[in-house]
Motif scaffolding. Structure first.
Motif, PDB file in Angstrom:
ATOM      1  N   UNK A 161      49.573  44.503  38.771  1.00  0.00           N
ATOM      2  CA  UNK A 161      49.688  43.235  39.499  1.00  0.00           C
ATOM      3  C   UNK A 161      49.504  42.042  38.572  1.00  0.00           C
ATOM      4  N   UNK A 162      48.537  42.142  37.656  1.00  0.00           N
ATOM      5  CA  UNK A 162      48.287  41.045  36.714  1.00  0.00           C
ATOM      6  C   UNK A 162      49.460  40.836  35.776  1.00  0.00           C
ATOM      7  N   UNK A 163      50.033  41.930  35.284  1.00  0.00           N
ATOM      8  CA  UNK A 163      51.192  41.805  34.409  1.00  0.00           C
ATOM      9  C   UNK A 163      52.373  41.174  35.150  1.00  0.00           C
TER      10      UNK A 163
ATOM     11  N   UNK B 208      46.007  45.257  25.949  1.00  0.00           N
ATOM     12  CA  UNK B 208      44.796  45.391  26.754  1.00  0.00           C
ATOM     13  C   UNK B 208      44.894  44.384  27.891  1.00  0.00           C
ATOM     14  N   UNK B 209      44.703  44.844  29.104  1.00  0.00           N
ATOM     15  CA  UNK B 209      44.769  43.950  30.261  1.00  0.00           C
ATOM     16  C   UNK B 209      43.462  44.063  31.034  1.00  0.00           C
ATOM     17  N   UNK B 210      42.795  42.928  31.203  1.00  0.00           N
ATOM     18  CA  UNK B 210      41.591  42.829  32.029  1.00  0.00           C
ATOM     19  C   UNK B 210      41.959  41.930  33.209  1.00  0.00           C
ATOM     20  N   UNK B 211      42.315  42.519  34.358  1.00  0.00           N
ATOM     21  CA  UNK B 211      42.824  41.738  35.482  1.00  0.00           C
ATOM     22  C   UNK B 211      41.815  40.753  36.071  1.00  0.00           C
ATOM     23  N   UNK B 212      40.541  41.105  36.059  1.00  0.00           N
ATOM     24  CA  UNK B 212      39.515  40.255  36.659  1.00  0.00           C
ATOM     25  C   UNK B 212      38.329  40.143  35.725  1.00  0.00           C
ATOM     26  N   UNK B 213      38.450  39.268  34.740  1.00  0.00           N
ATOM     27  CA  UNK B 213      37.356  39.012  33.817  1.00  0.00           C
ATOM     28  C   UNK B 213      36.540  37.878  34.431  1.00  0.00           C
ATOM     29  N   UNK B 214      35.382  38.222  34.989  1.00  0.00           N
ATOM     30  CA  UNK B 214      34.572  37.280  35.762  1.00  0.00           C
ATOM     31  C   UNK B 214      33.460  36.731  34.886  1.00  0.00           C
ATOM     32  N   UNK B 215      33.376  35.396  34.812  1.00  0.00           N
ATOM     33  CA  UNK B 215      32.282  34.751  34.095  1.00  0.00           C
ATOM     34  C   UNK B 215      31.488  33.911  35.082  1.00  0.00           C
TER      35      UNK B 215
ATOM     36  N   UNK C 232      33.968  31.889  37.391  1.00  0.00           N
ATOM     37  CA  UNK C 232      35.421  31.858  37.277  1.00  0.00           C
ATOM     38  C   UNK C 232      35.924  33.271  37.022  1.00  0.00           C
ATOM     39  N   UNK C 233      37.084  33.575  37.570  1.00  0.00           N
ATOM     40  CA  UNK C 233      37.731  34.852  37.321  1.00  0.00           C
ATOM     41  C   UNK C 233      39.094  34.573  36.705  1.00  0.00           C
ATOM     42  N   UNK C 234      39.438  35.338  35.697  1.00  0.00           N
ATOM     43  CA  UNK C 234      40.738  35.169  35.068  1.00  0.00           C
ATOM     44  C   UNK C 234      41.258  36.511  34.595  1.00  0.00           C
ATOM     45  N   UNK C 235      42.552  36.579  34.462  1.00  0.00           N
ATOM     46  CA  UNK C 235      43.167  37.742  33.854  1.00  0.00           C
ATOM     47  C   UNK C 235      43.258  37.499  32.354  1.00  0.00           C
ATOM     48  N   UNK C 236      42.894  38.488  31.561  1.00  0.00           N
ATOM     49  CA  UNK C 236      42.944  38.363  30.099  1.00  0.00           C
ATOM     50  C   UNK C 236      43.889  39.443  29.567  1.00  0.00           C
ATOM     51  N   UNK C 237      44.790  39.033  28.708  1.00  0.00           N
ATOM     52  CA  UNK C 237      45.798  39.920  28.134  1.00  0.00           C
ATOM     53  C   UNK C 237      45.686  39.831  26.618  1.00  0.00           C
ATOM     54  N   UNK C 238      45.410  40.940  25.963  1.00  0.00           N
ATOM     55  CA  UNK C 238      45.272  40.988  24.511  1.00  0.00           C
ATOM     56  C   UNK C 238      46.376  41.885  23.975  1.00  0.00           C
TER      57      UNK C 238
END
Length: 192
Positions: free
Chosen positions: A46-48, A69-76, A114-120
């Motif tokens: 879904x994030x991609x 690497x996909x982190x769909x919900x990186x919550x800080x 905050x929540x964000x999707x992170x793509x490496x």
């Protein structure tokens, strides 16, 4: 204990509790490891899809990467003392090959969540091999991530695309390029 120390300690404990709660789940999946992996993989897909909708250049970059690497919900979250965490998957050839957790701690002038999707994106085989050979990889120490500062319709420069590791961050507001993951620890995810 004076009032200031009490407030800082209380706020810090609240932030830790929030992150612990937010990060102890894998999208509502049951305790079954296969279900947990499937929940993460579904969130990654879904994030991609959302990333590709935001910027068509991202699709080309992901396709040319050796691994993503996909982190769909990186919550800080935090207040003075905070942290961030999220689970995700390493994808090669369009398929998830391993699952990971990314964590980060911070101290400073911060408040909120905050929540964000992170793509490496590992653009070279050498960068991917170095990541896969580690049992715990730290951004900024084991490899530098060049974040792509693009919005919808903006082209990624050739110079940026030639970096060994590049990244995207996607919030509810769209793509952002000012995220720093230096110090973030990425470790293999173990399932209960």
């Amino acid at each position: 204990m004076n009032k200031r120390n009490f407030l800082v300690t209380g706020a810090s404990l609240a932030a830790v509790a929030l992150l612990s709660t937010a990060c102890s789940t894998t999208g509502g999946a049951s305790g079954d490891p296969a279900a947990q992996r499937a929940a993460i993989d579904s969130a990654v897909e879904s994030s991609l899809a959302r990333l590709f909708q935001e910027n068509s250049n991202a699709k080309e970059l992901v396709a040319s990467a050796k691994g993503v690497l996909v982190f769909p919900n990186f919550v800080s979250a935090g207040f003075i003392v905070g942290g961030a965490s999220g689970t995700g998957a390493l994808r090669k050839g369009g398929k998830s090959t391993a699952h990971f957790r990314m964590t980060e701690a911070s101290v400073g002038l911060l408040a909120g969540a905050q929540s964000q999707g992170v793509f490496i994106l590992f653009m070279t085989q050498e960068a991917l091999n170095s990541f896969e050979a580690s049992r715990g990889w730290t951004a900024g120490v084991d490899g530098s991530i060049t974040f792509v500062n693009v919005g919808a319709g903006v082209n990624v420069s050739t110079q940026t695309a030639q970096q060994p590791i590049i990244g995207f961050a996607l919030t509810n507001g769209g793509l952002m390029g000012n995220l720093s993951l230096n110090g973030s620890k990425i470790s293999p995810l173990t399932f209960n």
